[in-house]
Enzyme design. Structure first.
Site, PDB file in Angstrom:
ATOM      1  CE  LYS A 126       1.895  19.640 -16.728  1.00 14.10           C
ATOM      2  NZ  LYS A 126       1.872  18.410 -17.507  1.00 14.10           N
ATOM      3  CD  GLU A 209       0.098  26.385 -16.202  1.00 14.96           C
ATOM      4  OE1 GLU A 209       1.090  25.717 -16.516  1.00 14.96           O
ATOM      5  OE2 GLU A 209      -1.069  26.102 -16.571  1.00 14.96           O
ATOM      6  CG  HIS A 244      -7.488  16.313 -17.392  1.00 14.53           C
ATOM      7  ND1 HIS A 244      -7.184  17.604 -17.721  1.00 14.53           N
ATOM      8  CD2 HIS A 244      -7.933  16.346 -16.112  1.00 14.53           C
ATOM      9  CE1 HIS A 244      -7.409  18.392 -16.680  1.00 14.53           C
ATOM     10  NE2 HIS A 244      -7.873  17.655 -15.692  1.00 14.53           N
ATOM     11  NE  ARG A 301       1.945  10.701 -26.555  1.00 12.16           N
ATOM     12  CZ  ARG A 301       0.745  11.222 -26.734  1.00 12.16           C
ATOM     13  NH1 ARG A 301       0.130  11.091 -27.891  1.00 12.16           N
ATOM     14  NH2 ARG A 301       0.128  11.892 -25.780  1.00 12.16           N
TER      15      ARG A 301
END
Lengths: 507, 171, 507, 171
Positions: A126, A209, A244, A301
């Site tokens: 990340k 964040e 998620h 992907r």
């Protein structure tokens, strides 16, 4: 051809599919349509799975648990070599985003249908991904670099304004992530996120964040060939998620106009170029209510939701993956990509929407696929297949196309009604309820909508009386048969008809 | 023959009478019911309204799938129905409800302790399986009497995890 | 609103579908997607047919023979009135092109989803149709008017040049049609065509037409609203026929370029305007090797092959039919119609391609539909349905889309392999053989290709050994079971695995 | 156990031996055969090659559907095979082959007459059914011995239409 970046690109005539379920079927079909021979691999739990039957060859690779079969790199490369497969397509999940596996394929002289190992490595971290794309001018969510002290992070949080998210550097799937609404909650959040991150990933690095309010999850599909050409195929709206996990995706997005699409597309291309990306990939963005967009991560992907893009662009993304891996140039330039109509995908999972979405296992006793105009089903499950607890609960994807969003929704309703899966519980009622919801119809939702403001409790089901009658008739028929010792063979042709006396008199 | 069919707490009285036809809650209905010779589909025409369904028997109920919605139906004849009403349902004989694992998996957490008062629908076990964390909930109001597992344990399908006694309000 | 031409156009909320099979399913789906309630009708042979199950209501209309059920106008109008249906969609076949039925609907205050009765009447009479469109400037195959003497016709034949066709004025489906290659054959052809026409249609009027060599059958799909707007949706290539029955259709056509498409489209619109046409319709043309095109006839209804046009234009033709019948204006102008990609349709019939295409009847024991990207199945048959001798033998239509013709063909091959229908013989091997044929791949065929230059005899089938082994294993398993009295319940989980001694030693 | 399987005039000898495994025409094969618990599909892995099929029994043969192609397979054990070779196949006992109607329909024409010499595959009856004219053909070379119907007649499924004797070349 082995490129400088370690990516092997060359023609192949036999492809090993290192996956299972619907994505294995999807890749098998693409390969067959390109005249490429196919090799399936299967665990003990999957001997009867459709990808084994649809492939030209199939090899057993171990016990049910993925770590003992689909995740064993050496065994898969060994099958590729024994079967003479010149390439491996990893699908999504399993080995798809393992830098080491991509490298191992190249080392063994096998084409990996995906990006260079290094691009996977950078985008899989990340913080490295964030730094790399920032350097390429890609906007990211405001936040700190890793390795800062608690005091430094607290200061940064106050500067960017609450709420903020504390996130694990190695995280994913929501693990090691903590929302914090005021300075008072920071210390606890640092501690618990570190604890969870350490347990889950063996790495307790965290960072913070800014938390985007009313955020939508919108992503850009990219195709990049090995000759330096990169194009974007428009966006997908993926805000409807639960924990998620995406549940419903669509293309285009309700909130993206031509100008925003072009700007996001160009930024996404820049992000891909920053890692010399090759093959299909996706840049995920968060979009706030003022239509600012921020890089979230890159999926290196093919994605579950790729079909909605295929339906609105007419481009077969998996075939393009195979062409790119064979070294072909993209046939399309950016200006050739045109978005027509609207597509929606519902992920059909074996789970009970009326009971906390608890997964449901068992043998599929009956399947009837919806079909007709504008309906596509990507499925890895047929009658007689078992939904086992070893793998994820997605049975299939139902994708509908319409000239407009409204028509796509109406068609999805029709297709959901037609789709019959018996033997396990499915989330089809969840999707039906969503397709009936005013918020969904008016496009007003964000990534929190399913969890915070959507409930199955207010769902009306119309056919309780008919269900009661049908079950009673079936039970009665069975009783009669038991009493009269009717031969079992006669069972299947029972047709009963009753008119009430009242009805008969009226005639 | 008179049956009582129960769907989602709603009861229907359905009479099948060779002479009088089919009566639902006492009212006669025109019914044409067919079971296809293959594929598991049944077709019901009821006063010309058409309903297609898959109907399958389970150990103690029938499952009926109509337009995406799965209905769980208890069908009892009059006698069984009267007997059934005299018993408490879904409990083991000593009045303890057992929360069992619906599938193999690993226990992530057990957010209750023995002695806790729980309400129907309250989370009592978090189980990881099929790549997801799944919440198992109390089937009734009661008191936690047994906890058979702890976080990190691997469990099999149908393994008992938590026991809940219904009798706390009588204690 | 009842128009001057007798066409009733108004909003309706319930639709009766006066048809069965795949087209009834197609219309049911379109109605459901538009929120219109549906009423099915069924004969004794169709109680278990899917259109009965998919409709909201269903009414029995008589014995199996169509003349006693689906063709009984009064009974169908009576069901519409009893059920409160405001409109009737006739599908194709049965009552779709009966002027009298369209009129009877209007008289009963029911919307007929189709053109004005008069347009059906004119286009249903070959000679009147020919005269009407000629007056509108539409090119027709050179020929005579009806009612001429044999001598007049012979003179005309010599003038236009042989070969010619002798045709029955009331004809259809090849009946009362005779090719004649020289003047010497004319007298016999007149006599036998008259005899056959008299027997088949009760009318022995004949005429002659120039016979077009190497003709392709190419047709233009039209949509016309009730406000005077008529557009064309491009062409369909329908040359692959056997005994005047279309077998494979595609859009676009290999031989039609943009200029020819525009010219044919404009001529087709002129032909429709000549009869004040409303709703969906098709102008069939013959196209000769020099790309001259000639009006053949107009089909005043939706056609079997409409899906190929839907896939390349993105327009739902049946939904448009319903919108037009409700009085809406077309949403599209001619310039909005864009052709993207390529679509091919294979008609899947219950017939034996290895034995003179003899129809096959029986109960469908097992169906597995092909699915995944670019595949659409319009079917009226599921497991447990019976293919009865009362109706035509078409089970379903398999339609594949590709970015190019080559990709559509490869996808069709893949889909044909996946499609499993057990219980009756099907013509799937015919389609597979066609998809493998060089003539088909290179687009070099005309309306005579299937009958004159295509044979199943040279088909190689690859899996005889595996079939022998599978049947033997099944038989052996059955023998073992019979001998050991295994409980029937245990039957379904048999899994056998044998390694030869040689194989075991090698390990 | 030794079987002879016949597909399209091709014979395969298949041995299933508990000890030696499966031999096809004498050669050992690695075979993994599964029948799914629903849906009628079987899966065969033979030396890693994968073949999926639907396999169903008919009165006197097996039907095997593989990739769109329907194979008709005769399976006989050794004894039945030897007996079978001693008989003529597909004929009635007196050596007459019967062309029967495969479905209900109406006879359009019978383009042969009693005494005609016909060849295998030659058109002998035209039958209208399912909106199509269908050609019924001679199953063998021979002489037409009986014609049971004429144009315009309605016929039922399996009704005998034409008889053909095989013995003309011996006469």
């Amino acid at each position: 051809m082995l490129r400088d970046d370690g990516l092997l690109v060359q023609k192949f005539d036999k492809l090993l599919i290192a996956n299972r379920g619907e994505i294995a079927m999807r890749i098998l079909r693409a390969a067959r349509e390109l005249g490429i021979a196919t090799v399936a691999v299967y665990s003990d739990a999957d001997r009867n799975a459709p990808h084994v039957r649809f492939a030209d060859e199939a090899y057993h690779i171990g016990p049910p648990a993925a770590r003992d079969s689909y995740l064993v790199m050496d065994r898969i490369i060994d099958v590729a070599q024994r079967s003479g497969a010149g390439a491996i397509h990893p699908g999504y999940g399993f080995l798809a985003e393992r830098e080491k596996f991509a490298q191992a394929c190249a080392d063994a002289g096998i084409v990996f249908v995906g990006p260079p190992a290094r691009a996977i490595g950078i985008m899989g971290d990340k913080l490295m991904a964030r730094a790399t794309v920032m350097a390429a001018g890609v906007p990211v969510v405001p936040g700190t670099t890793p390795g800062q002290t608690d005091a430094e992070m607290s200061a940064a949080a106050r500067e960017m304004g609450f709420p903020v998210l504390v996130k694990a550097a190695a995280g994913g799937g929501g693990k090691g992530m903590r929302p914090v609404s005021s300075a008072a909650g920071l210390a606890d959040a640092f501690a618990s996120a570190r604890r969870e991150a350490k347990a889950a990933f063996g790495d307790d690095t965290v960072y913070i964040e800014k938390m985007i309010i009313e955020a939508r999850h919108i992503e850009i599909q990219l195709l990049a060939d090995s000759h330096g050409n990169t194009i974007y195929l428009g966006e997908r709206e993926c805000s409807l998620q639960r924990r998620h996990q995406k549940l419903i995706e669509e293309a285009p997005s309700f909130v993206v106009d031509d100008d925003l699409r072009r700007r996001m597309g160009e930024v996404a291309v820049a992000a891909a170029r920053a890692v010399n990306y090759v093959n299909a990939g996706t840049i995920e963005f968060l979009v706030d209510r003022d239509k600012n967009f921020y890089f979230l991560e890159m999926n290196t992907r093919v994605q579950v939701e790729h079909p909605v893009t295929e339906l609105v662009t007419g481009i077969d993304i998996v075939q393009e993956q195979l062409r790119i891996a064979r070294g072909r140039r993209l046939r399309l330039r950016q200006e050739d990509v045109v978005i027509n109509g609207w597509a929606i995908e519902c992920r059909i999972n074996a789970e009970d929407p009326y009971n906390s979405y608890l997964p449901s296992t068992g043998v599929i006793t009956s399947v009837q696929l919806p079909t007709g105009p504008g309906v596509r089903v990507d499925t890895g499950v047929f009658e007689g297949n078992e939904i086992s607890p070893y793998y994820d609960s997605m049975i299939s994807k139902l994708i509908c196309y319409g000239e407009t969003r409204g028509e796509a929704v109406l068609r999805m309703r029709r297709a959901l009604e037609e789709y019959r899966i018996m033997g396990v519980k499915t989330n089809i009622p969840f999707h039906q309820h969503m397709m009936d919801s005013h918020r969904f119809l008016s496009g007003q939702f964000d990534t929190k909508f399913v969890e915070d403001r959507f409930s199955m409790d207010d769902r009306d089901t119309a056919h309780a009386l008919e269900a009661a009658l049908l079950a009673t008739l079936a039970a009665h028929e069975q009783n009669q048969r038991a009493a009269q010792l009717v031969a079992p063979g006669a069972r299947d042709t029972s047709n009963w008809k009753w008119y009430s006396r009242w009805e008969r008199l009226r005639r | 023959m008179k049956y009582i069919a129960t769907v989602k707490d709603q009861e229907y009285t359905i009479e099948i009478d060779a002479d009088r036809g089919i009566l639902i809650d006492g009212r006669p209905q025109e019914v044409d019911f067919r079971r296809l010779p293959a594929g598991g589909v049944t077709s019901l025409l009821m006063n010309h309204r058409s309903v297609a369904a898959v109907v399958e028997e389970r150990s103690d109920h029938w499952e009926v799938l109509i337009e995406g919605e799965l209905y769980s139906v208890q069908v009892q004849d009059e006698r069984a129905y009267r007997l059934g009403r005299m018993r408490t349902t879904g409990m083991s004989v000593d009045g303890e409800a057992i929360v069992a694992s619906p599938m193999p998996g690993i226990i992530v957490a057990v957010p209750v302790a023995v002695g806790d008062v729980v309400q129907r629908g309250q989370k009592v076990v978090i189980l990881e399986s099929m790549k997801m964390e799944n919440e198992l909930r109390a089937p009734c109001d009661g008191v936690v009497t047994h906890i058979h597992v702890s976080a990190g344990a691997s469990v099999e399908k149908d393994q008992p995890l938590v026991g809940i006694s219904q009798e706390h309000d009588e204690a």
